[in-house]
Design a protein around this motif. Structure first.
Motif, PDB file in Angstrom:
ATOM      1  N   LYS A   1       3.837  47.878  43.997  1.00  0.00           N
ATOM      2  CA  LYS A   1       4.279  47.087  42.771  1.00  0.00           C
ATOM      3  C   LYS A   1       2.912  46.668  42.338  1.00  0.00           C
ATOM      4  O   LYS A   1       2.058  46.376  43.089  1.00  0.00           O
ATOM      5  N   ALA A   2       2.646  45.982  40.941  1.00  0.00           N
ATOM      6  CA  ALA A   2       1.634  45.479  40.552  1.00  0.00           C
ATOM      7  C   ALA A   2       1.231  44.072  40.899  1.00  0.00           C
ATOM      8  O   ALA A   2       2.372  43.397  41.187  1.00  0.00           O
ATOM      9  N   VAL A   3       0.049  43.671  40.957  1.00  0.00           N
ATOM     10  CA  VAL A   3      -0.372  42.191  41.324  1.00  0.00           C
ATOM     11  C   VAL A   3      -1.378  42.069  40.201  1.00  0.00           C
ATOM     12  O   VAL A   3      -2.399  42.661  40.225  1.00  0.00           O
ATOM     13  N   LYS A   4      -1.147  40.754  39.677  1.00  0.00           N
ATOM     14  CA  LYS A   4      -2.336  40.358  38.552  1.00  0.00           C
ATOM     15  C   LYS A   4      -2.991  38.875  39.346  1.00  0.00           C
ATOM     16  O   LYS A   4      -2.304  37.941  39.618  1.00  0.00           O
ATOM     17  N   PHE A   5      -4.268  39.050  39.672  1.00  0.00           N
ATOM     18  CA  PHE A   5      -4.854  37.876  39.951  1.00  0.00           C
ATOM     19  C   PHE A   5      -5.783  37.190  39.025  1.00  0.00           C
ATOM     20  O   PHE A   5      -6.585  37.468  38.323  1.00  0.00           O
ATOM     21  N   ILE A   6      -5.522  35.911  39.104  1.00  0.00           N
ATOM     22  CA  ILE A   6      -6.070  35.142  38.093  1.00  0.00           C
ATOM     23  C   ILE A   6      -6.988  34.117  39.157  1.00  0.00           C
ATOM     24  O   ILE A   6      -6.410  33.210  39.909  1.00  0.00           O
ATOM     25  N   SER A   7      -8.143  34.095  38.815  1.00  0.00           N
ATOM     26  CA  SER A   7      -9.334  33.335  39.581  1.00  0.00           C
ATOM     27  C   SER A   7      -9.270  31.983  39.266  1.00  0.00           C
ATOM     28  O   SER A   7      -9.108  31.428  38.047  1.00  0.00           O
ATOM     29  N   ASP A   8      -9.582  30.916  40.142  1.00  0.00           N
ATOM     30  CA  ASP A   8      -9.818  29.506  39.898  1.00  0.00           C
ATOM     31  C   ASP A   8     -11.092  29.260  39.214  1.00  0.00           C
ATOM     32  O   ASP A   8     -11.464  28.424  38.455  1.00  0.00           O
ATOM     33  N   ASP A   9     -11.841  30.503  39.290  1.00  0.00           N
ATOM     34  CA  ASP A   9     -13.342  30.491  38.747  1.00  0.00           C
ATOM     35  C   ASP A   9     -13.009  31.174  37.276  1.00  0.00           C
ATOM     36  O   ASP A   9     -12.755  32.099  37.257  1.00  0.00           O
ATOM     37  N   GLY A  10     -13.415  30.277  36.356  1.00  0.00           N
ATOM     38  CA  GLY A  10     -13.092  30.747  35.010  1.00  0.00           C
ATOM     39  C   GLY A  10     -14.159  32.029  34.493  1.00  0.00           C
ATOM     40  O   GLY A  10     -13.714  32.468  33.500  1.00  0.00           O
ATOM     41  N   ASN A  11     -15.068  32.221  35.229  1.00  0.00           N
ATOM     42  CA  ASN A  11     -16.069  33.337  34.584  1.00  0.00           C
ATOM     43  C   ASN A  11     -15.687  34.579  35.337  1.00  0.00           C
ATOM     44  O   ASN A  11     -16.275  35.462  34.857  1.00  0.00           O
ATOM     45  N   LEU A  12     -14.667  34.763  36.148  1.00  0.00           N
ATOM     46  CA  LEU A  12     -14.078  35.967  36.558  1.00  0.00           C
ATOM     47  C   LEU A  12     -12.957  36.247  36.040  1.00  0.00           C
ATOM     48  O   LEU A  12     -11.925  35.459  35.662  1.00  0.00           O
ATOM     49  N   THR A  13     -12.947  37.523  35.159  1.00  0.00           N
ATOM     50  CA  THR A  13     -11.858  38.126  34.540  1.00  0.00           C
ATOM     51  C   THR A  13     -10.741  38.384  35.336  1.00  0.00           C
ATOM     52  O   THR A  13     -10.864  38.485  36.648  1.00  0.00           O
ATOM     53  N   ALA A  14      -9.563  38.445  34.766  1.00  0.00           N
ATOM     54  CA  ALA A  14      -8.220  38.752  35.739  1.00  0.00           C
ATOM     55  C   ALA A  14      -8.542  40.108  36.353  1.00  0.00           C
ATOM     56  O   ALA A  14      -8.795  41.077  35.676  1.00  0.00           O
ATOM     57  N   GLN A  15      -7.875  40.175  37.553  1.00  0.00           N
ATOM     58  CA  GLN A  15      -8.035  41.330  38.085  1.00  0.00           C
ATOM     59  C   GLN A  15      -6.613  41.911  38.478  1.00  0.00           C
ATOM     60  O   GLN A  15      -5.760  41.273  38.497  1.00  0.00           O
ATOM     61  N   THR A  16      -6.343  43.246  38.503  1.00  0.00           N
ATOM     62  CA  THR A  16      -5.299  43.951  38.597  1.00  0.00           C
ATOM     63  C   THR A  16      -5.289  44.671  39.996  1.00  0.00           C
ATOM     64  O   THR A  16      -6.285  45.083  40.395  1.00  0.00           O
ATOM     65  N   ALA A  17      -4.139  44.834  40.701  1.00  0.00           N
ATOM     66  CA  ALA A  17      -4.066  45.488  42.013  1.00  0.00           C
ATOM     67  C   ALA A  17      -2.753  46.105  42.161  1.00  0.00           C
ATOM     68  O   ALA A  17      -1.912  45.827  41.578  1.00  0.00           O
ATOM     69  N   ARG A  18      -2.656  47.019  43.119  1.00  0.00           N
ATOM     70  CA  ARG A  18      -1.385  47.375  43.826  1.00  0.00           C
ATOM     71  C   ARG A  18      -1.057  47.072  45.205  1.00  0.00           C
ATOM     72  O   ARG A  18      -2.040  47.089  46.171  1.00  0.00           O
ATOM     73  N   ILE A  19       0.158  46.787  45.422  1.00  0.00           N
ATOM     74  CA  ILE A  19       0.428  46.124  46.960  1.00  0.00           C
ATOM     75  C   ILE A  19       0.623  47.298  47.827  1.00  0.00           C
ATOM     76  O   ILE A  19       0.952  48.408  47.664  1.00  0.00           O
TER      77      ILE A  19
END
Length: 275
Positions: A168-186
């Protein structure tokens, strides 16, 4: 509405980190004789990172060598008499054990030369690593990370973990505003709750979102049961070797509010009855 399975996303404290990384600790206590790397240095497997020395180990090995010499002299003097043969068996056993002691000390002394366990980039060397400082086997000397191989880990609570599905999909939102959202698979979910949190950056002790308790032995334990999820990042998101803390938005199996409430009640009952 309470019985309609509509809740399909949840959030959990998360971290993007190098998939291949090693914490560098001494194999034996000693004094730092040389620090041969700096933060950001690229090293190959087997490269020397630190040189330590230990007067204690050198002394213990010298004493062991003397005992070996004494035993060898006793073995050389024994005769063929039955009594001497019996004593000889005892001497042979003593020599075997003493040789094992000597060899173990030799390995510890050789491990005072600390080498890179794999290719990677040096990070997290502290300013306290100066020449002459005494370090113990619990003293972290630094970290070695392999660039280009990053993974996402997240810590969903027990209510969420049972609804997680591999792939299933995971979307990562960093605390660091300079890093764009990252996508991943479990790719993996731990079968049991985590008793100790080794990824300290994600914990409240280091400003993260995972509430923990600082134990007397230095370990961090979660305030409530959490599981460890691993996910593989999309290929285009593997350029960095830095760790990034944030929140994982996880796609999970649908669940109605009524079922969620029932599961929480059952968890409390089981915990209270100590099953």
């Amino acid at each position: 509405v309470l019985f309609l399975p509509w809740q399909t996303r949840t959030r959990a404290p998360a971290l993007i980190r190098p998939a291949l990384q090693s914490e560098i600790f001494p194999m034996a206590a000693g004094h730092i004789d040389a620090v041969l790397v700096e933060n950001g240095d690229t090293v190959k497997a087997g490269d020397i990172l630190f040189r330590l020395s230990s007067d204690t180990l050198i002394h213990e090995q010298a004493q062991s060598a003397k005992r070996l010499q004494l035993i060898d002299a006793q073995i050389a003097r024994r005769s063929a008499r039955l009594q001497d043969r019996r004593e000889g068996a005892i001497l042979d056993d003593r020599r075997t054990r003493e040789q094992a002691e000597y060899d173990g000390l030799e390995r510890l002394i050789s491990n005072l030369v600390i080498r890179a366990p794999h290719d990677g980039i040096i990070s997290d060397l502290g300013p306290q690593l100066h020449i002459g400082r005494h370090v113990r086997i619990t003293t972290r000397l630094g970290r070695l990370v392999h660039p280009g191989q990053m993974e996402l880990i997240a810590f969903p609570n027990e209510n969420t973990a049972q609804r997680v599905r591999i792939e299933k999909a995971v979307k990562f939102i960093s605390d660091d505003g300079n890093l764009t959202a990252q996508t991943a698979r479990i790719t993996d979910m731990s079968p049991a709750a985590q008793s100790v949190i080794s990824d300290k950056l994600v914990t409240s002790f280091y400003g993260g979102g995972l509430a923990v308790l600082d134990q007397p032995d230095g370990t961090l334990t979660p305030n409530r049961p959490v599981f460890k999820l691993r996910a593989e990042l999309s290929q285009e998101n593997r350029e960095s070797f830095r760790q990034h803390r944030g929140v994982a938005h996880i796609t999970v199996a649908p669940q109605s509010p009524a079922v969620a409430l029932w599961r929480r009640i059952m968890q409390v009952l089981i915990r209270e009855t100590d099953f």
